[in-house]
Design a protein around this motif. Structure first.
Motif, PDB file in Angstrom:
ATOM      1  N   GLU A  92     -38.226 -23.794 -24.108  1.00 34.13           N
ATOM      2  CA  GLU A  92     -37.658 -24.719 -25.089  1.00 34.13           C
ATOM      3  C   GLU A  92     -36.152 -24.501 -25.222  1.00 34.13           C
ATOM      4  O   GLU A  92     -35.397 -25.463 -25.404  1.00 34.13           O
ATOM      5  CB  GLU A  92     -38.357 -24.535 -26.433  1.00 34.13           C
ATOM      6  CG  GLU A  92     -39.806 -25.022 -26.422  1.00 34.13           C
ATOM      7  CD  GLU A  92     -40.519 -24.734 -27.727  1.00 34.13           C
ATOM      8  OE1 GLU A  92     -40.389 -25.546 -28.663  1.00 34.13           O
ATOM      9  OE2 GLU A  92     -41.189 -23.689 -27.806  1.00 34.13           O
ATOM     10  N   LYS A  96     -33.092 -27.248 -24.760  1.00 30.42           N
ATOM     11  CA  LYS A  96     -32.004 -27.425 -25.731  1.00 30.42           C
ATOM     12  C   LYS A  96     -30.639 -27.338 -25.049  1.00 30.42           C
ATOM     13  O   LYS A  96     -29.722 -28.103 -25.365  1.00 30.42           O
ATOM     14  CB  LYS A  96     -32.098 -26.364 -26.829  1.00 30.42           C
ATOM     15  CG  LYS A  96     -33.267 -26.537 -27.771  1.00 30.42           C
ATOM     16  CD  LYS A  96     -33.309 -25.396 -28.790  1.00 30.42           C
ATOM     17  CE  LYS A  96     -34.530 -25.503 -29.678  1.00 30.42           C
ATOM     18  NZ  LYS A  96     -34.618 -24.354 -30.635  1.00 30.42           N
ATOM     19  N   TYR A  99     -29.931 -30.499 -23.141  1.00 28.61           N
ATOM     20  CA  TYR A  99     -29.570 -31.558 -24.083  1.00 28.61           C
ATOM     21  C   TYR A  99     -28.139 -31.371 -24.582  1.00 28.61           C
ATOM     22  O   TYR A  99     -27.372 -32.326 -24.694  1.00 28.61           O
ATOM     23  CB  TYR A  99     -30.547 -31.581 -25.256  1.00 28.61           C
ATOM     24  CG  TYR A  99     -30.205 -32.626 -26.285  1.00 28.61           C
ATOM     25  CD1 TYR A  99     -30.313 -33.978 -25.990  1.00 28.61           C
ATOM     26  CD2 TYR A  99     -29.759 -32.264 -27.552  1.00 28.61           C
ATOM     27  CE1 TYR A  99     -29.986 -34.951 -26.926  1.00 28.61           C
ATOM     28  CE2 TYR A  99     -29.428 -33.226 -28.496  1.00 28.61           C
ATOM     29  CZ  TYR A  99     -29.549 -34.566 -28.174  1.00 28.61           C
ATOM     30  OH  TYR A  99     -29.221 -35.521 -29.102  1.00 28.61           O
ATOM     31  N   ARG A 115     -46.477 -34.121 -19.323  1.00 27.95           N
ATOM     32  CA  ARG A 115     -46.513 -34.041 -20.787  1.00 27.95           C
ATOM     33  C   ARG A 115     -47.569 -33.045 -21.248  1.00 27.95           C
ATOM     34  O   ARG A 115     -47.349 -32.285 -22.180  1.00 27.95           O
ATOM     35  CB  ARG A 115     -46.883 -35.408 -21.387  1.00 27.95           C
ATOM     36  CG  ARG A 115     -45.774 -36.378 -21.532  1.00 27.95           C
ATOM     37  CD  ARG A 115     -46.224 -37.570 -22.354  1.00 27.95           C
ATOM     38  NE  ARG A 115     -47.465 -38.158 -21.853  1.00 27.95           N
ATOM     39  CZ  ARG A 115     -48.324 -38.858 -22.583  1.00 27.95           C
ATOM     40  NH1 ARG A 115     -48.122 -39.017 -23.872  1.00 27.95           N
ATOM     41  NH2 ARG A 115     -49.402 -39.387 -22.042  1.00 27.95           N
ATOM     42  N   SER A 125     -42.185 -27.556 -24.247  1.00 26.36           N
ATOM     43  CA  SER A 125     -40.904 -28.001 -23.700  1.00 26.36           C
ATOM     44  C   SER A 125     -40.895 -29.508 -23.467  1.00 26.36           C
ATOM     45  O   SER A 125     -39.862 -30.169 -23.626  1.00 26.36           O
ATOM     46  CB  SER A 125     -40.595 -27.264 -22.404  1.00 26.36           C
ATOM     47  OG  SER A 125     -41.698 -27.352 -21.516  1.00 26.36           O
ATOM     48  N   ALA A 127     -42.701 -31.734 -25.243  1.00 26.39           N
ATOM     49  CA  ALA A 127     -42.621 -32.366 -26.567  1.00 26.39           C
ATOM     50  C   ALA A 127     -41.182 -32.379 -27.067  1.00 26.39           C
ATOM     51  O   ALA A 127     -40.704 -33.378 -27.610  1.00 26.39           O
ATOM     52  CB  ALA A 127     -43.526 -31.623 -27.547  1.00 26.39           C
ATOM     53  N   LEU A 128     -40.467 -31.277 -26.848  1.00 26.54           N
ATOM     54  CA  LEU A 128     -39.078 -31.192 -27.275  1.00 26.54           C
ATOM     55  C   LEU A 128     -38.202 -32.156 -26.485  1.00 26.54           C
ATOM     56  O   LEU A 128     -37.373 -32.880 -27.056  1.00 26.54           O
ATOM     57  CB  LEU A 128     -38.581 -29.761 -27.097  1.00 26.54           C
ATOM     58  CG  LEU A 128     -37.164 -29.453 -27.575  1.00 26.54           C
ATOM     59  CD1 LEU A 128     -37.030 -29.706 -29.070  1.00 26.54           C
ATOM     60  CD2 LEU A 128     -36.795 -28.020 -27.235  1.00 26.54           C
ATOM     61  N   LEU A 130     -39.029 -34.908 -24.965  1.00 26.50           N
ATOM     62  CA  LEU A 130     -39.316 -36.298 -25.330  1.00 26.50           C
ATOM     63  C   LEU A 130     -38.661 -36.651 -26.670  1.00 26.50           C
ATOM     64  O   LEU A 130     -38.239 -37.784 -26.881  1.00 26.50           O
ATOM     65  CB  LEU A 130     -40.823 -36.526 -25.387  1.00 26.50           C
ATOM     66  CG  LEU A 130     -41.519 -36.529 -24.021  1.00 26.50           C
ATOM     67  CD1 LEU A 130     -43.026 -36.390 -24.176  1.00 26.50           C
ATOM     68  CD2 LEU A 130     -41.183 -37.788 -23.240  1.00 26.50           C
ATOM     69  N   GLY A 131     -38.570 -35.668 -27.547  1.00 26.52           N
ATOM     70  CA  GLY A 131     -37.887 -35.903 -28.819  1.00 26.52           C
ATOM     71  C   GLY A 131     -36.392 -36.100 -28.652  1.00 26.52           C
ATOM     72  O   GLY A 131     -35.770 -36.886 -29.364  1.00 26.52           O
ATOM     73  N   TYR A 132     -35.800 -35.397 -27.695  1.00 25.09           N
ATOM     74  CA  TYR A 132     -34.363 -35.501 -27.435  1.00 25.09           C
ATOM     75  C   TYR A 132     -33.992 -36.744 -26.617  1.00 25.09           C
ATOM     76  O   TYR A 132     -32.831 -37.166 -26.611  1.00 25.09           O
ATOM     77  CB  TYR A 132     -33.886 -34.290 -26.638  1.00 25.09           C
ATOM     78  CG  TYR A 132     -33.688 -33.014 -27.422  1.00 25.09           C
ATOM     79  CD1 TYR A 132     -33.196 -33.037 -28.722  1.00 25.09           C
ATOM     80  CD2 TYR A 132     -33.959 -31.783 -26.838  1.00 25.09           C
ATOM     81  CE1 TYR A 132     -32.991 -31.860 -29.431  1.00 25.09           C
ATOM     82  CE2 TYR A 132     -33.761 -30.604 -27.534  1.00 25.09           C
ATOM     83  CZ  TYR A 132     -33.277 -30.641 -28.826  1.00 25.09           C
ATOM     84  OH  TYR A 132     -33.072 -29.476 -29.507  1.00 25.09           O
ATOM     85  N   ASP A 134     -32.913 -39.970 -24.653  1.00 21.16           N
ATOM     86  CA  ASP A 134     -32.293 -41.272 -24.876  1.00 21.16           C
ATOM     87  C   ASP A 134     -33.123 -42.361 -24.208  1.00 21.16           C
ATOM     88  O   ASP A 134     -33.108 -43.516 -24.633  1.00 21.16           O
ATOM     89  CB  ASP A 134     -30.881 -41.296 -24.280  1.00 21.16           C
ATOM     90  CG  ASP A 134     -29.960 -40.303 -24.963  1.00 21.16           C
ATOM     91  OD1 ASP A 134     -29.874 -40.326 -26.200  1.00 21.16           O
ATOM     92  OD2 ASP A 134     -29.339 -39.489 -24.255  1.00 21.16           O
ATOM     93  N   ILE A 136     -37.037 -42.810 -22.053  1.00 15.48           N
ATOM     94  CA  ILE A 136     -38.302 -42.235 -21.594  1.00 15.48           C
ATOM     95  C   ILE A 136     -38.970 -43.197 -20.624  1.00 15.48           C
ATOM     96  O   ILE A 136     -39.121 -44.384 -20.928  1.00 15.48           O
ATOM     97  CB  ILE A 136     -39.266 -41.965 -22.772  1.00 15.48           C
ATOM     98  CG1 ILE A 136     -38.665 -40.941 -23.747  1.00 15.48           C
ATOM     99  CG2 ILE A 136     -40.620 -41.473 -22.264  1.00 15.48           C
ATOM    100  CD1 ILE A 136     -39.432 -40.811 -25.052  1.00 15.48           C
TER     101      ILE A 136
END
Length: 200
Positions: A92, A96, A99, A115, A125, A127-128, A130-132, A134, A136
């Motif tokens: 993770e 970060k 990103y 996924r 990693s 899930a993180l 996909l959250g970040y 811009d 998908i």
């Protein structure tokens, strides 16, 4: 600011083939590209390979799970793109860092991976990431009944592996007989309901 794109799909959905094609396309366009993959992915060594095509691409960096990205050095090199294969095997913290590179420089990040783990839960990693993201892209694959394929079942010697089994656990029998099958979530839960490992 660069963009942060995540492409996900199940096993056999051409993720690595797409990563290879993207790297080749970027290099033809003379765009400075850094190719990265996790050292945990030992199947193809230092290369991005696909079962679907013969082409392969050598990774510039094999990132160990406890290794940090050299953010300042990467930014100083003015890469147009960083292409990452099997990103779900990264930590993770590494997600970060990627990103962060896209946020404070003009480097675009393009990542390919899974996924869901074979235990039916998202990779942390993934899930993180996909959250970040811009952008998908989900590579859609379906079964004969047009149900989306989203899960994987791990078989050892023809028997679905226990969902509570630790990945390091040694299974008695022929370990070379380990395989993975891509299924819909309906089939995943039907199989594990029969094994008594999920609630009815």
């Amino acid at each position: 600011m660069g963009f942060f794109k995540v492409t996900v799909g199940v096993m056999g959905s051409s993720k690595s083939a797409r990563a290879i094609a993207e790297v080749q396309n970027l290099k033809v366009r003379n765009l400075k590209t850094l190719v990265l993959k996790p050292a945990l992915d030992t199947r193809d060594g230092g290369y991005i390979c696909s079962r679907l095509i013969k082409d392969q691409v050598k990774a510039d960096i094999l990132l160990k799970s406890d290794e940090s990205l050299k953010i300042n050095e990467i930014i100083a090199n003015n890469y147009d793109y960083i292409v990452v294969d099997e990103f779900h095997m990264l930590s993770e913290e590494q997600i970060k860092e990627l990103y962060q590179i896209s946020a404070i420089s003009t480097t675009n990040i393009s990542m390919y991976g899974l996924r869901m783990s074979w235990k039916g839960t998202p990779f942390p990693s993934a899930a993180l990431a996909l959250g970040y993201a811009d952008e998908i892209e989900m590579i859609k694959m379906v079964d004969k009944d047009q149900n989306p394929l989203s899960h994987h079942i791990k078989y050892t010697n023809g028997i679905p592996s226990s969902l509570v089994q630790e990945s390091e656990t040694i299974v008695v029998g022929d370990l070379s007989a380990t395989s993975y099958t891509t299924v819909s979530k309906v089939d995943f839960y039907k199989i594990y309901q029969m094994l008594g490992q999920v609630e009815e």
